[in-house]
Design a protein around this motif. Sequence first.
Motif, PDB file in Angstrom:
ATOM      1  N   ALA A  12      32.953  56.878 -30.886  1.00  0.00           N
ATOM      2  CA  ALA A  12      34.270  56.527 -30.349  1.00  0.00           C
ATOM      3  C   ALA A  12      34.509  55.020 -30.418  1.00  0.00           C
ATOM      4  O   ALA A  12      33.728  54.232 -29.883  1.00  0.00           O
ATOM      5  CB  ALA A  12      34.401  57.010 -28.912  1.00  0.00           C
ATOM      6  N   VAL A  13      35.582  54.635 -31.093  1.00  0.00           N
ATOM      7  CA  VAL A  13      36.011  53.236 -31.170  1.00  0.00           C
ATOM      8  C   VAL A  13      37.258  53.032 -30.324  1.00  0.00           C
ATOM      9  O   VAL A  13      37.407  52.017 -29.650  1.00  0.00           O
ATOM     10  CB  VAL A  13      36.284  52.825 -32.632  1.00  0.00           C
ATOM     11  N   TYR A  14      38.171  54.028 -30.355  1.00  0.00           N
ATOM     12  CA  TYR A  14      39.436  53.923 -29.636  1.00  0.00           C
ATOM     13  C   TYR A  14      39.465  54.916 -28.471  1.00  0.00           C
ATOM     14  O   TYR A  14      39.017  56.054 -28.611  1.00  0.00           O
ATOM     15  CB  TYR A  14      40.616  54.221 -30.573  1.00  0.00           C
ATOM     16  N   SER A  15      40.023  54.483 -27.348  1.00  0.00           N
ATOM     17  CA  SER A  15      40.283  55.412 -26.252  1.00  0.00           C
ATOM     18  C   SER A  15      41.473  56.281 -26.622  1.00  0.00           C
ATOM     19  O   SER A  15      42.253  55.936 -27.525  1.00  0.00           O
ATOM     20  CB  SER A  15      40.598  54.639 -24.965  1.00  0.00           C
ATOM     21  N   PHE A  16      41.646  57.424 -25.934  1.00  0.00           N
ATOM     22  CA  PHE A  16      42.765  58.305 -26.262  1.00  0.00           C
ATOM     23  C   PHE A  16      44.098  57.594 -26.024  1.00  0.00           C
ATOM     24  O   PHE A  16      44.989  57.616 -26.879  1.00  0.00           O
ATOM     25  CB  PHE A  16      42.701  59.584 -25.420  1.00  0.00           C
ATOM     26  N   GLY A  17      44.235  56.941 -24.865  1.00  0.00           N
ATOM     27  CA  GLY A  17      45.475  56.230 -24.567  1.00  0.00           C
ATOM     28  C   GLY A  17      45.725  55.087 -25.528  1.00  0.00           C
ATOM     29  O   GLY A  17      46.864  54.849 -25.948  1.00  0.00           O
ATOM     30  N   GLY A  18      44.654  54.379 -25.889  1.00  0.00           N
ATOM     31  CA  GLY A  18      44.803  53.290 -26.853  1.00  0.00           C
ATOM     32  C   GLY A  18      45.252  53.795 -28.201  1.00  0.00           C
ATOM     33  O   GLY A  18      46.075  53.172 -28.885  1.00  0.00           O
ATOM     34  N   ALA A  19      44.719  54.964 -28.614  1.00  0.00           N
ATOM     35  CA  ALA A  19      45.123  55.554 -29.888  1.00  0.00           C
ATOM     36  C   ALA A  19      46.584  55.977 -29.852  1.00  0.00           C
ATOM     37  O   ALA A  19      47.335  55.773 -30.813  1.00  0.00           O
ATOM     38  CB  ALA A  19      44.229  56.760 -30.210  1.00  0.00           C
ATOM     39  N   THR A  47      52.987  43.723 -18.463  1.00  0.00           N
ATOM     40  CA  THR A  47      52.317  44.972 -18.093  1.00  0.00           C
ATOM     41  C   THR A  47      51.528  45.540 -19.264  1.00  0.00           C
ATOM     42  O   THR A  47      50.362  45.938 -19.116  1.00  0.00           O
ATOM     43  CB  THR A  47      53.348  46.008 -17.616  1.00  0.00           C
ATOM     44  N   ALA A  48      52.151  45.592 -20.444  1.00  0.00           N
ATOM     45  CA  ALA A  48      51.477  46.128 -21.624  1.00  0.00           C
ATOM     46  C   ALA A  48      50.249  45.297 -21.981  1.00  0.00           C
ATOM     47  O   ALA A  48      49.209  45.841 -22.377  1.00  0.00           O
ATOM     48  CB  ALA A  48      52.448  46.178 -22.799  1.00  0.00           C
ATOM     49  N   LEU A  49      50.346  43.987 -21.851  1.00  0.00           N
ATOM     50  CA  LEU A  49      49.191  43.127 -22.115  1.00  0.00           C
ATOM     51  C   LEU A  49      48.046  43.429 -21.149  1.00  0.00           C
ATOM     52  O   LEU A  49      46.879  43.491 -21.546  1.00  0.00           O
ATOM     53  CB  LEU A  49      49.591  41.653 -21.983  1.00  0.00           C
ATOM     54  N   MET A  50      48.373  43.643 -19.894  1.00  0.00           N
ATOM     55  CA  MET A  50      47.336  43.862 -18.890  1.00  0.00           C
ATOM     56  C   MET A  50      46.723  45.251 -18.960  1.00  0.00           C
ATOM     57  O   MET A  50      45.600  45.460 -18.505  1.00  0.00           O
ATOM     58  CB  MET A  50      47.912  43.607 -17.492  1.00  0.00           C
ATOM     59  N   THR A  51      47.444  46.227 -19.550  1.00  0.00           N
ATOM     60  CA  THR A  51      46.897  47.584 -19.617  1.00  0.00           C
ATOM     61  C   THR A  51      46.280  47.922 -20.971  1.00  0.00           C
ATOM     62  O   THR A  51      45.683  48.985 -21.129  1.00  0.00           O
ATOM     63  CB  THR A  51      47.990  48.626 -19.295  1.00  0.00           C
ATOM     64  N   THR A  52      46.408  47.036 -21.956  1.00  0.00           N
ATOM     65  CA  THR A  52      45.793  47.268 -23.266  1.00  0.00           C
ATOM     66  C   THR A  52      44.327  46.855 -23.238  1.00  0.00           C
ATOM     67  O   THR A  52      44.005  45.707 -22.921  1.00  0.00           O
ATOM     68  CB  THR A  52      46.521  46.467 -24.366  1.00  0.00           C
ATOM     69  N   LEU A  99      47.784  55.186 -19.226  1.00  0.00           N
ATOM     70  CA  LEU A  99      46.732  55.139 -20.248  1.00  0.00           C
ATOM     71  C   LEU A  99      47.282  54.832 -21.630  1.00  0.00           C
ATOM     72  O   LEU A  99      46.538  54.769 -22.610  1.00  0.00           O
ATOM     73  CB  LEU A  99      45.929  56.445 -20.298  1.00  0.00           C
ATOM     74  N   ILE A 100      48.614  54.638 -21.746  1.00  0.00           N
ATOM     75  CA  ILE A 100      49.268  54.317 -23.018  1.00  0.00           C
ATOM     76  C   ILE A 100      49.988  52.986 -22.840  1.00  0.00           C
ATOM     77  O   ILE A 100      51.095  52.936 -22.290  1.00  0.00           O
ATOM     78  CB  ILE A 100      50.256  55.417 -23.435  1.00  0.00           C
ATOM     79  N   PRO A 101      49.403  51.875 -23.262  1.00  0.00           N
ATOM     80  CA  PRO A 101      49.969  50.557 -22.981  1.00  0.00           C
ATOM     81  C   PRO A 101      51.407  50.361 -23.434  1.00  0.00           C
ATOM     82  O   PRO A 101      52.216  49.780 -22.698  1.00  0.00           O
ATOM     83  CB  PRO A 101      49.018  49.610 -23.720  1.00  0.00           C
TER      84      PRO A 101
END
Length: 436
Positions: A192-199, A380-385, A400-402
């Motif tokens: 796993a490289v990417y989290s589901f939300g990150g993907a 917000t997106a910066l802090m949750t990515t 979980l989705i920035p």
Amino acid sequence: METKDYEHGTVPKSERKHWISIAAVWIAIGIDLSGAFLGVELAAGMDFWPAIGATLVGSVLLGLLAMACAYVGAATGLTTAMVSRAVFGKIGGAVLALAMSISLIGWFAVQAGFFGSNAQVAMLELTGIDWPVAVFTVLGGILMLLTALWGYRSISRLSTLAVPLLLILLIVGIVVAFATRGSEALTADTAAVYSFGGAVSLVMGIFVLGVVSAPDMARWAKTPKQAMAAGFFGFLFGNSIIIIVAVILSKLLNETELMTMFFVLGLGGFAVIVLILAQWTTNTTNAYSAAISFSSISKRFSRRTLTIIGGVIGIIVAVLGAADWFINFISAIGIVIAPFGGVYIANFFANRKHTRFEHHSDVPRITVLPVIAWLLGIATALMTTQTSDGLGFGLFSLTLIPALDGLLVAFVAALAFEVFVRRRAQRAVSIDGIEI
């Protein structure tokens, strides 16, 4: 040459298009080499089913967002840049239009770079000649730029030709891959490289710029409802098809270049023609929308002139290696551009009867609260990515989705500011011209 695209006015009713033709444009835009590259990245960094799930979730979210953005474009008849002017004021709108234009030119550069690398593979496979990637990047960029000079009509015609061929190629490719390689490779474990939300956020980021700039195309729809249908189906299928195909083919064939995959399957000749059409359609639209955005800042230069200037800059950036920064680039777009969509959607539906969304309406120099809402969304997106998923700090999580986090925060903030302004106006009492 027909160049009347009504960038400073509404599209006449007599020239509006059926929703299917507009959806075809967005599907053709979505099926491109950058989507294939993202599919390969997801295949290398996730197990098969999580990668497919992230693609579908991200694409559905894009489709739903596109419905709202397309409605705004069709209902107002305004380009995205003119919508931003109505929401953020003259200066604020110019800043947003500039940000959109720079993002679109950057996207043009990335796409031209992908075209160059895949065209080089095709030339080597077909003729044995190994020309530098830069040669194909420049030639492809010029080809895409020329079509953008004709505007929406030429993009629509090109899409009508490209979409059926693209679907045939992808379906045949999948069938041949399963027939020759089986399906066992799909179930192999992947680190796993990417989290589901990150993907999901990356899946959204790859096409969210197109969603937010949907009014540029949606204003050609016959009705707002038709624009919404075109937006949902166009972005759902346009975004998901190529990523899913690339995930499957990359897992089955263990390859990283889409063009190489089709040559391995014996479909190289057909793939060369079809993928050139796909990239041509996509990048033509990037150049077109960039010029539309720039033209809202100043009427000094025509859309055609701005298209040429932006395209030349994009080609130069592409030759310098823009495609190498692909993941960070789409992460940045999701962080910066998605919240903008949330703000203008909230502002439009809270003020849909306001004269600010009429052509030639007088707007203030800058409207501060929508700008603050946009900046809150970006923060917000910066802090949750998560740092492993792109640009960001990973301080906390919301959905979980920035990209969605930023959009929703910006949307809610913009609505809250509208309520605040209205209540303040209702409480204000004017006595002898003095507001108290």
